[in-house]
Design a protein around this motif. Structure first.
Motif, short mmCIF file in Angstrom:
data_model
loop_
_atom_site.label_atom_id
_atom_site.label_comp_id
_atom_site.label_asym_id
_atom_site.label_seq_id
_atom_site.Cartn_x
_atom_site.Cartn_y
_atom_site.Cartn_z
N HIS C 154 43.43 41.19 87.58
CA HIS C 154 43.39 41.93 86.46
C HIS C 154 41.82 41.88 85.89
O HIS C 154 41.05 41.05 86.45
N HIS C 172 45.62 36.92 86.29
CA HIS C 172 45.36 37.59 84.99
C HIS C 172 44.07 37.40 84.45
O HIS C 172 43.43 36.72 85.00
N ALA C 173 43.96 38.26 83.72
CA ALA C 173 42.54 38.66 83.02
C ALA C 173 41.66 37.34 82.55
O ALA C 173 42.34 36.21 82.03
N ALA C 212 46.06 33.91 82.47
CA ALA C 212 44.56 34.58 81.82
C ALA C 212 44.06 33.15 81.46
O ALA C 212 44.55 32.21 81.10
#
Lengths: 336, 336, 336
Positions: C154, C172-173, C212
């Motif tokens: 991401h 994730h980011a 994240a």
């Protein structure tokens, strides 16, 4: 650099000037560090003795300390509130002046008047940016994200699809809103963990502030919801489906697991842990680094942990903590 | 891949060679995992028995273990320090070779000789990059930021306006320096929390390293200050206006609230919590996951928390911890 | 928005339909929030009473609750597993459709079929992206990184050089994989801490998910290794050279120091701290916010900390915790 005078500040904020209103003010500073062109603040009686050596151009004090002033000053009913308001005039904004040519904006995104966007920011299909929204550089605005009027999103923030941000919010750099919640289910047939798709979003209210590096996950069966006026510090983690009541304040490095409901006007943290599926009442205060494993039904102040002590002493007490059960038994035996 | 020989390494670092200096060395590795072209290290007597099965091409040992060598080696007074120095020759840099055409550099920014900048990095008005500064891709350098000679800033780091970084620093990916400190004041008139503008910056000394995802907030009434030689691990949070003394080491996931002053040469963490407005002396060590709620005036080692135990036993002791008051009273009664 | 019917879902996932199969289903939702076109789930007997007021179009229940259905439903042996599988059809992907023209891809990078890359993403020399890899925007793929087939990375994730990611992973980011481990050695000659170069990489297995803002450091004398099927939540920190066994689950805000080996199928956290150089057995569960300072050789459930209590009561008990040693001595005296 802004230049003004004590009298101008007094008039602007409706505060009584004591002494020479023409003293030049170019900044604000702490009581110990202020120079002759700084305005400073007396927040508490315990710092009153520092007024003697204070080199500030002027001091903001509450009425009961007016007599303690040794030079020019301003009288404010609430010096901390006066600080919050006065400091605005010395603040600097880095908002980009318009839409940078390197920004990638999808043709279906809607941008209201006065939106500013920094370099390399990506705005994806269906996103809606209301009037005066300001995005820093390297921001990612996912599909169908909505951002309310006047909200500021700092550099490198990532908003996943469907996230809704209210009005007048501030989101600091590298925060991630709407990443997948953490959910898996063991499949005995394959012996692996199967991912539970996180098909809901995140809703952030109005007037919220979210700190740098904070992460708020999207929900699986319901939105994750942050109420109006909630203030969240840096590196806070909020799990999927949790709901945070209006005006609650969450300090840095706190972790809140999924599906927990926190009331309004709570004060959490920092570095607090709250497990999943709890309900916390309104106006609950949790002191730093406490662990919450059960719902809290009464407002009040709560804590966990042991106090700090020299490590040698601590080691002995840790051993005895393990033996508390034994200790109690022996005590009971003596009592009978 | 670098190829060298034991003799070359010995000469370069001033270490005595034992055995065949012509053994080919292409890397370094752990004692248990090293192969015939690896150099490895004996750091402690407790691993001495592993020398027998060690497959390394050569081993760095301190003089007192010279006799324990079963093959080629190097004698170093301090094998860990020798490791730190030798490993440099096997290290890889990803610095960009020059200034990437996609970088956005404001016309008023000053770039000294030998500055390298990766793709999509943004350098804003008034920023000053000294000689040999290296910025990765996606970095944001805010207005009037200064970065000292030879400092490296990795990808996607965000430096807000006015942040000052010293010489020879390393800042790892996704760190955020200079986001707003967390400060609000309740306004009884509106019933809301008013943001306190954070008008000061962050000052980082020379030779500092800041880990990935670490956040250091800007100050409200004074700069947040990180002293020379401070090493900060990943995901550390440092609040506004705190001051960290020179050569202090802060391990991962530690959170330090605002306006706390930490001395020089302290060892903090990881995962430690330190509340706001404390003063910590020099050479204080805080063990992992301790919570510090009071100032510490004496150097030494401090801890808090309970030890780990099976959850069933823990649950009983947690209940008894709540009853310690009662236990003490009953004990006192028996004593009289 | 997807539209389907209960009968279609039942057939697709091999679940028995109860009642009207033609009920229209457009989403899934929580038991309390579901509307007439939502499918919901009964996961536990303790929520059975909520079925009465449930407004869902249909409910997935296990066979023993089939009789409790008050309307249409599906019978699943394991409703949570059925949820994980059914939710997929309502999930949304934001993968970029192809390779965005602003992506910076080095000429020596290898891209297999079906790779998609978002705007401003950087792929450096020698990187290898297998079939179907999807990179979001602002991602940095360092030199010689490998990413296995079907993995999704991401926005704004940073992968330092030499990191290897397996197949079917999700990152994730703003996660950072492969930043330098935290290692320094004091040099008495200069009185400073010398950086230990971190010359190894990070290896991530297949079917892993990383949350994240999570950071996993590269190793100094060996790779940091994450086994197949490991699931890591947001803001987790993993130190250099640690090894995490297959199928272990690590919840948010957990910090694991360097060179620690964690077994297979463990459940860690959230907000757990684990110090360096430990060995944790397979199938160990560590409850939230526990601190692990010693190796664990037996599978089982472990905890540390004290329970939460009102702060006033807590303060008294904290004082008594410090005196446990004294308390034990006095007890012993009474016993003799």
């Amino acid at each position: 650099m802004l230049e003004t005078t004590l009298a101008v500040i007094g008039e602007q904020f409706g505060l009584t000037v004591v002494g020479d209103g023409q003293v030049r003010i170019t900044g604000i500073s702490a009581l110990d560090e202020a120079g002759p062109e700084d305005l400073t603040f007396l927040f508490s009686a315990k710092y009153q003795s520092r007024l003697v050596d204070c080199k500030a151009g002027a001091v903001v004090v509450s009425p009961k300390f007016a007599d303690a002033l040794t030079g020019p000053g301003l009288i404010a009913e609430q010096p901390r509130l006066a600080w919050a308001k006065i400091a605005v005039i010395f603040d600097v904004s880095e908002a980009w002046p318009n839409i940078h040519p390197t920004a990638q904006i999808h043709e279906t995104a809607e941008l209201a008047e006065g939106v500013s966007i920094g370099p390399n920011t990506v705005v994806r299909a269906g996103a809606v940016l209301s009037a005066g929204v300001s995005l820093g550089s390297g921001v990612v605005v996912g599909e169908n994200v909505g951002i309310g009027a006047g909200s500021q999103v700092h550099a490198n923030v990532v908003l996943y699809h469907q996230v809704q941000i209210g009005r007048a919010c501030i989101i600091h750099a590298n925060a991630v809103i709407g990443a997948d919640g953490f959910g898996f289910e063991f499949d005995p047939e394959t012996g692996t963990l199967v991912k539970i798709p996180q098909v809901y979003g995140v809703t952030i209210g109005n007037n919220c502030e979210l700190g740098a590096g904070t992460t708020i996950d999207r929900g699986a069966l319901t939105d994750t919801e942050i109420g109006d006026g909630v203030k969240i510090d840096n590196q806070v983690q909020i799990g999927h489906g949790s709901k945070i009541g209006a005006n609650t304040v969450i300090s840095g490095a706190t972790a809140i697991a999924g599906s927990t409901r926190i009331g309004r006007s709570c004060m959490i943290g920092g570095a607090v842990g709250i497990i999943d599926n709890l309900v916390i009442a309104d106006r609950v205060e949790i002191t730093a680094m406490s662990l919450v494993t059960q719902s809290i039904t009464q407002s009040g102040r709560y804590s966990s942990g042991t106090g700090l002590m020299p490590s040698r002493q601590w080691k002995r007490n840790v051993v005895l903590f393990r033996k508390l059960d034994d200790l109690y038994k022996r005590l009971r035996k003596l009592e009978t």
